[in-house]
Design a protein around this motif. Structure first.
Motif, PDB file in Angstrom:
ATOM      1  N   ASP A 286       0.828  -1.214   0.000  1.00  0.00           N
ATOM      2  CA  ASP A 286       0.000   0.000   0.000  1.00  0.00           C
ATOM      3  C   ASP A 286       0.858   1.258   0.000  1.00  0.00           C
ATOM      4  OD1 ASP A 286      -2.344  -1.493   0.041  1.00  0.00           O
ATOM      5  OD2 ASP A 286      -2.466  -1.476   2.237  1.00  0.00           O
ATOM      6  N   GLU A 287       1.845   1.294   0.870  1.00  0.00           N
ATOM      7  CA  GLU A 287       2.696   2.478   1.018  1.00  0.00           C
ATOM      8  C   GLU A 287       3.427   2.821  -0.270  1.00  0.00           C
ATOM      9  OE1 GLU A 287       6.959   3.505   3.144  1.00  0.00           O
ATOM     10  OE2 GLU A 287       5.636   2.058   4.132  1.00  0.00           O
ATOM     11  N   LEU A 288       3.926   1.797  -0.973  1.00  0.00           N
ATOM     12  CA  LEU A 288       4.727   2.015  -2.177  1.00  0.00           C
ATOM     13  C   LEU A 288       3.913   1.934  -3.465  1.00  0.00           C
ATOM     14  CD1 LEU A 288       7.807  -0.169  -1.112  1.00  0.00           C
ATOM     15  CD2 LEU A 288       7.605   2.331  -1.014  1.00  0.00           C
ATOM     16  N   SER A 289       2.607   1.696  -3.334  1.00  0.00           N
ATOM     17  CA  SER A 289       1.718   1.546  -4.500  1.00  0.00           C
ATOM     18  C   SER A 289       2.246   0.497  -5.469  1.00  0.00           C
ATOM     19  CB  SER A 289       1.548   2.891  -5.217  1.00  0.00           C
ATOM     20  OG  SER A 289       0.937   3.841  -4.383  1.00  0.00           O
ATOM     21  N   LEU A 290       2.645  -0.646  -4.931  1.00  0.00           N
ATOM     22  CA  LEU A 290       3.171  -1.718  -5.767  1.00  0.00           C
ATOM     23  C   LEU A 290       2.043  -2.413  -6.512  1.00  0.00           C
ATOM     24  CD1 LEU A 290       5.823  -3.291  -3.355  1.00  0.00           C
ATOM     25  CD2 LEU A 290       6.166  -1.544  -5.126  1.00  0.00           C
ATOM     26  N   ASP A 291       2.357  -2.814  -7.726  1.00  0.00           N
ATOM     27  CA  ASP A 291       1.361  -3.433  -8.595  1.00  0.00           C
ATOM     28  C   ASP A 291       1.404  -4.952  -8.532  1.00  0.00           C
ATOM     29  OD1 ASP A 291      -0.703  -3.261 -10.496  1.00  0.00           O
ATOM     30  OD2 ASP A 291       0.692  -3.634 -12.133  1.00  0.00           O
ATOM     31  N   SER A 292       2.376  -5.495  -7.783  1.00  0.00           N
ATOM     32  CA  SER A 292       2.523  -6.951  -7.774  1.00  0.00           C
ATOM     33  C   SER A 292       3.189  -7.441  -6.495  1.00  0.00           C
ATOM     34  CB  SER A 292       3.347  -7.414  -8.980  1.00  0.00           C
ATOM     35  OG  SER A 292       4.644  -6.851  -8.927  1.00  0.00           O
ATOM     36  N   VAL A 293       2.954  -8.714  -6.220  1.00  0.00           N
ATOM     37  CA  VAL A 293       3.646  -9.447  -5.167  1.00  0.00           C
ATOM     38  C   VAL A 293       4.271 -10.661  -5.849  1.00  0.00           C
ATOM     39  CG1 VAL A 293       3.395 -10.764  -3.025  1.00  0.00           C
ATOM     40  CG2 VAL A 293       2.066  -8.659  -3.374  1.00  0.00           C
ATOM     41  N   ILE A 294       5.509 -10.998  -5.492  1.00  0.00           N
ATOM     42  CA  ILE A 294       6.259 -12.008  -6.235  1.00  0.00           C
ATOM     43  C   ILE A 294       6.443 -13.280  -5.408  1.00  0.00           C
ATOM     44  CG2 ILE A 294       8.370 -12.443  -7.563  1.00  0.00           C
ATOM     45  CD1 ILE A 294       8.786  -9.417  -7.663  1.00  0.00           C
ATOM     46  N   THR A 295       6.448 -14.410  -6.105  1.00  0.00           N
ATOM     47  CA  THR A 295       6.779 -15.704  -5.501  1.00  0.00           C
ATOM     48  C   THR A 295       7.925 -16.324  -6.299  1.00  0.00           C
ATOM     49  OG1 THR A 295       5.263 -16.972  -6.902  1.00  0.00           O
ATOM     50  CG2 THR A 295       4.366 -16.086  -4.848  1.00  0.00           C
ATOM     51  N   ILE A 296       8.453 -17.448  -5.808  1.00  0.00           N
ATOM     52  CA  ILE A 296       9.437 -18.193  -6.587  1.00  0.00           C
ATOM     53  C   ILE A 296       8.793 -19.461  -7.125  1.00  0.00           C
ATOM     54  CG2 ILE A 296      11.372 -17.263  -5.280  1.00  0.00           C
ATOM     55  CD1 ILE A 296      11.606 -19.986  -3.881  1.00  0.00           C
ATOM     56  N   GLU A 297       9.457 -20.097  -8.076  1.00  0.00           N
ATOM     57  CA  GLU A 297       8.923 -21.312  -8.694  1.00  0.00           C
ATOM     58  C   GLU A 297       8.631 -22.380  -7.651  1.00  0.00           C
ATOM     59  OE1 GLU A 297      13.219 -22.367  -8.180  1.00  0.00           O
ATOM     60  OE2 GLU A 297      12.048 -20.554  -8.534  1.00  0.00           O
ATOM     61  N   GLY A 298       7.568 -23.128  -7.899  1.00  0.00           N
ATOM     62  CA  GLY A 298       7.214 -24.205  -6.988  1.00  0.00           C
ATOM     63  C   GLY A 298       6.374 -23.774  -5.804  1.00  0.00           C
ATOM     64  N   SER A 299       6.174 -22.495  -5.644  1.00  0.00           N
ATOM     65  CA  SER A 299       5.397 -22.002  -4.512  1.00  0.00           C
ATOM     66  C   SER A 299       3.909 -22.224  -4.754  1.00  0.00           C
ATOM     67  CB  SER A 299       5.658 -20.505  -4.308  1.00  0.00           C
ATOM     68  OG  SER A 299       4.776 -19.961  -3.357  1.00  0.00           O
ATOM     69  N   GLN A 316      -3.562  -6.649  -6.673  1.00  0.00           N
ATOM     70  CA  GLN A 316      -2.199  -6.795  -7.187  1.00  0.00           C
ATOM     71  C   GLN A 316      -2.017  -8.160  -7.869  1.00  0.00           C
ATOM     72  OE1 GLN A 316      -2.880  -5.893  -4.013  1.00  0.00           O
ATOM     73  NE2 GLN A 316      -2.376  -3.705  -4.125  1.00  0.00           N
ATOM     74  N   LYS A 317      -1.164  -8.172  -8.869  1.00  0.00           N
ATOM     75  CA  LYS A 317      -0.851  -9.418  -9.557  1.00  0.00           C
ATOM     76  C   LYS A 317       0.138 -10.232  -8.714  1.00  0.00           C
ATOM     77  CE  LYS A 317      -1.264  -7.273 -14.132  1.00  0.00           C
ATOM     78  NZ  LYS A 317      -0.518  -6.884 -15.357  1.00  0.00           N
ATOM     79  N   VAL A 318       0.029 -11.545  -8.820  1.00  0.00           N
ATOM     80  CA  VAL A 318       1.022 -12.430  -8.211  1.00  0.00           C
ATOM     81  C   VAL A 318       1.918 -12.941  -9.343  1.00  0.00           C
ATOM     82  CG1 VAL A 318       1.443 -14.566  -6.952  1.00  0.00           C
ATOM     83  CG2 VAL A 318      -0.464 -13.081  -6.281  1.00  0.00           C
ATOM     84  N   LEU A 319       3.184 -12.551  -9.309  1.00  0.00           N
ATOM     85  CA  LEU A 319       4.146 -12.911 -10.341  1.00  0.00           C
ATOM     86  C   LEU A 319       5.125 -13.966  -9.810  1.00  0.00           C
ATOM     87  CD1 LEU A 319       5.017  -9.296 -11.587  1.00  0.00           C
ATOM     88  CD2 LEU A 319       3.264 -10.845 -12.481  1.00  0.00           C
ATOM     89  N   THR A 320       5.747 -14.698 -10.723  1.00  0.00           N
ATOM     90  CA  THR A 320       6.698 -15.735 -10.323  1.00  0.00           C
ATOM     91  C   THR A 320       8.053 -15.506 -10.975  1.00  0.00           C
ATOM     92  OG1 THR A 320       4.933 -17.377 -10.080  1.00  0.00           O
ATOM     93  CG2 THR A 320       7.182 -18.210 -10.294  1.00  0.00           C
ATOM     94  N   MET A 321       9.111 -15.563 -10.162  1.00  0.00           N
ATOM     95  CA  MET A 321      10.480 -15.529 -10.675  1.00  0.00           C
ATOM     96  C   MET A 321      11.130 -16.885 -10.411  1.00  0.00           C
ATOM     97  SD  MET A 321      11.825 -11.648  -9.852  1.00  0.00           S
ATOM     98  CE  MET A 321      13.206 -11.806 -10.991  1.00  0.00           C
ATOM     99  N   ASN A 322      11.919 -17.325 -11.361  1.00  0.00           N
ATOM    100  CA  ASN A 322      12.508 -18.668 -11.324  1.00  0.00           C
ATOM    101  C   ASN A 322      13.933 -18.595 -10.785  1.00  0.00           C
ATOM    102  OD1 ASN A 322      13.447 -21.257 -11.809  1.00  0.00           O
ATOM    103  ND2 ASN A 322      12.551 -21.404 -13.849  1.00  0.00           N
TER     104      ASN A 322
END
Length: 358
Positions: A286-299, A316-322
Motif C-alpha cells: 500500500d505504502e509504495l503503490s506496488l502493482d505486484s507481489v512475487i513468488t518463486i517457482e514451486g510455490s 495486485q498481480k502475483v508474479l513468479t520468478m525462477n
C-alpha cells in the motif's frame, strides 16, 4: 578409503535434510549430457566433468559446445531436489570421486563435498569452488525489515534456564552465513563461466582453444543480458520488489540497486508466515503503490495471495520468478537453459517494476 566407504554406506539411507528451500524428497538421479553415453569414470578417454546444480551444468555445456568430443558433463541434482536439501547417493559419490573436473557452489549446503574430495580416487582432479572464485563478491545472508526470522519458538525455550540463555548468546557469535544463490547474478555468472572454462581447458588442453572461444562467446551473451537488466532497472518507475515468499534474489537486486522486502530469507524452511509478517508486507504494498507481489517457482502462492488480500485494493498481480533451484532432466530436455530462464525473469521484473495506476 575407509571414510569414503562410510560415506557410501551412509548415502544409501540418507533421505535429504528438511531444512530446504523446497519440499522435494532429497533423492537425486545422475544426468549425463548427450555428448556421450557414459557417466562415470573416463574409460572412453573423455574428460569427465561433474557439476552439482543446473546453472553450472548449463554453463559447462556452453563452454564445451554442441560438437564437444573431448569431454562430457554430468549434473547431480537433476530430479527436482534443490541444493539445500540434497545428499549424494552412493553412485553420485563414485561419480565425483572418479571425475577429472568437479564444479560446485561451495556453500554451507555442500559441506558434504569436503569428505568426498578427501577420499577421491583421482588425485589429479581439478576442483572449482565457485564461492571461492567469487571471493569478496559473495554476500552474507541478511534479515531486512519485516522479514520473519526462523526458529522463533526455539528461542523462547532457550530462556528456560541460564544454560539455555548462554547457548543463545553463543549462537549470536556463530560463523557468518553466506548467501549461496550466486548464480542469480549475471555478473557472477560471467566470472564463474570464465573460471570453469580455465579448469576444463587445463583438463583437456588439446581442445582448450575451442573451449576458450565458446566461453568468450557465451560470456558476451551473459553480459548483453546484464546490460538489458541494467537498462530496465535504470528506467523503471519502481525500485522495490516485494516477495510473499522466500527471497533468493539478493545478488540480482544488489546488482541493479533495487530494494526488496520478503517473508523469509532465501534458504528458509518456513512455510507459514506470521500475522505480523503478512501485515507488514501488505502495508508496504500500500505504502509504495506496488502493482505486484512475487513468488518463486514451486510455490503454492498462499502467502502471496494472503498479502494481496490484506492490502487496501486487493488487486495486485502475483508474479513468479525462477531461481533455478528445482530444474529437472525433463526441463533440460524440453529446452530450459540458464539464459532463457534469466530472460524470462527479466520480463517478470519489467512487470514488477511498473507503477500502479492511481
Amino acid at each position: 578409503m575407509n571414510k569414503l566407504l562410510s560415506l557410501l554406506a551412509a548415502s544409501a539411507v540418507l533421505t535429504g535434510c528438511l531444512t530446504a528451500c523446497s519440499s522435494d524428497n532429497g533423492q537425486s538421479i545422475s544426468l549425463t549430457d548427450s555428448f556421450s553415453e557414459a557417466g562415470n569414470g573416463s574409460s572412453d578417454g573423455k574428460v569427465q566433468i561433474v557439476t552439482s546444480i543446473f546453472p553450472e551444468y548449463d554453463w559447462t555445456k556452453n563452454i564445451l559446445g554442441k560438437d564437444a568430443s573431448g569431454a562430457e558433463v554430468t549434473m547431480l541434482l537433476d530430479s527436482g531436489v534443490d541444493l539445500h536439501s540434497y545428499q549424494p547417493s552412493a553412485d553420485d559419490i563414485l561419480t565425483i570421486s572418479n571425475c577429472d573436473v568437479f564444479v560446485y557452489i561451495g556453500g554451507e549446503s555442500e559441506k558434504w563435498v569436503d569428505d568426498v574430495l578427501k577420499e577421491a580416487n583421482n588425485s589429479d582432479m581439478i576442483v572449482v569452488d565457485l564461492m571461492d572464485v567469487l571471493g569478496e563478491s559473495v554476500k552474507e545472508e541478511e534479515i531486512v525489515e519485516g522479514m520473519q526470522e526462523e526458529d522463533e519458538h526455539d528461542h523462547e525455550h532457550e530462556h528456560e534456564d541460564g544454560v539455555h540463555e548462554e547457548k543463545e548468546h553463543a549462537h549470536e557469535d556463530e560463523e557468518k552465513e553466506y548467501d549461496e544463490h550466486i548464480w542469480l547474478s549475471l555478473k557472477n555468472a560471467s566470472k564463474c563461466v570464465d573460471s570453469i572454462a580455465k579448469a576444463v581447458s587445463d583438463a583437456d588442453p588439446d581442445n582448450s582453444a575451442v573451449y576458450r572461444k565458446n566461453a568468450d562467446d557465451y560470456i558476451a551473451k551473459i553480459n548483453a543480458l546484464d546490460a538489458e537488466y541494467q537498462s530496465v532497472t535504470d528506467s523503471a518507475p519502481v525500485k522495490t520488489l516485494l516477495f510473499g515468499d522466500r527471497f533468493p534474489f539478493r545478488y540480482m537486486t544488489d546488482d541493479y540497486g533495487l530494494a526488496y522486502y520478503a517473508a523469509f530469507v532465501g534458504c528458509s524452511a518456513e512455510t507459514e508466515a506470521s500475522f505480523e509478517t503478512i501485515t507488514f508486507l501488505a502495508g508496504k504494498v500500500d505504502e509504495l503503490s506496488l502493482d505486484s507481489v512475487i513468488t518463486i517457482e514451486g510455490s503454492d502462492h498462499r502467502i502471496a495471495d494472503t498479502v494481496v488480500n490484506s492490502t487496501k485494493k486487493r488487486n495486485q498481480k502475483v508474479l513468479t520468478m525462477n531461481s533455478m533451484q528445482s530444474v529437472t532432466s525433463k526441463d533440460i530436455k524440453n529446452g530450459e537453459d540458464y539464459l532463457s530462464v534469466m530472460t524470462e525473469n527479466l520480463e517478470t521484473l519489467k512487470e514488477a517494476l511498473k507503477q500502479e495506476e492511481k
